[in-house]
Design a protein around this motif. Structure first.
Motif: not given
Length: 208
Positions: A1-9, A22-26, A76-82, A86-90
């Motif tokens: 899951f470490s890529f999530i932090r970079i993807l949402l930076s 932490e975004p990975e935690f959330m 809703v605000n930090r991530v959003g649908l798009d 991307q995260i699920f596909q990864h």
């Protein structure tokens, strides 16, 4: 899951606001919701008492938990649908690489027909809710990520509307229903089947 932090930076600021969760935690919390069909409120209650959930999240027994509204804000605000897609596909790609799932699984087609019961004259709110949930069920056949997103939006909204009257709830449910219809997703039997979920939802919205 470490890529999530970079993807949402790009969704976080180093110099403004209070320190964020932490975004990975959330995201792990959101994944638990998705896997076990839990609302934001329910997942926090489960984490309080479930040691397996705490282990997955890297929490000790005495560690504090985020508020359920923090989960909603993150989704809703930090991530959003798009970003969610991307995260699920990864994650799916990682599962394929490790041989946990096949790259081209066989697709199962099932009869997902549901009938709105006519044992009583339903309220408009009941009609919209039933039609909305049918569309989400059909959507899961073609896009599980988007279906999960709208399912969580619906559960969170219904939780927030507790204690309100039907007339107060209806505009909010209708708004979500319209957003689902306007999402542009191609659904099974949309063109040729007059009883398809998407057409029923459109009709309920139009009638209202």
């Amino acid at each position: 899951f470490s890529f999530i932090r970079i993807l949402l930076s790009d969704r976080y600021s180093k110099h403004r606001g209070r320190p964020a969760e932490e975004p990975e935690f959330m995201f792990k919390i959101c994944l638990l919701e998705y896997l076990y069909n839990l609302s934001d409120v329910q997942v926090i209650e489960h984490i309080r008492v479930n040691l397996a959930y705490r282990w997955f999240l890297g929490l000790n027994i005495a560690d504090n938990l985020p508020d359920d509204t923090t989960i909603s804000y993150f989704r809703v605000n930090r991530v959003g649908l798009d970003k969610f897609q991307q995260i699920f596909q990864h994650i799916i790609n990682q599962c394929i690489e490790h041989g946990l799932i096949k790259a081209k699984p066989k697709r199962a087609i099932i009869d997902s027909t549901h009938i709105i019961a006519d044992v009583a004259i339903p309220t408009w709110l009941t009609l919209v809710r039933q039609a909305l949930k049918r569309v989400i069920d059909d959507l899961s056949l073609v896009n599980q990520v988007k279906a999960a997103y709208f399912q969580q939006r619906y559960e969170q909204l219904w939780e927030e509307l507790k204690g309100k009257t039907r007339d107060e709830k209806l505009p909010h449910i209708l708004k979500l229903a319209k957003e689902l219809v306007e999402s542009g997703e191609s659904l099974p039997s949309e063109d040729e089947n007059e009883s398809s979920a998407i057409l029923i939802l459109k009709k309920v919205i139009a009638d209202r």
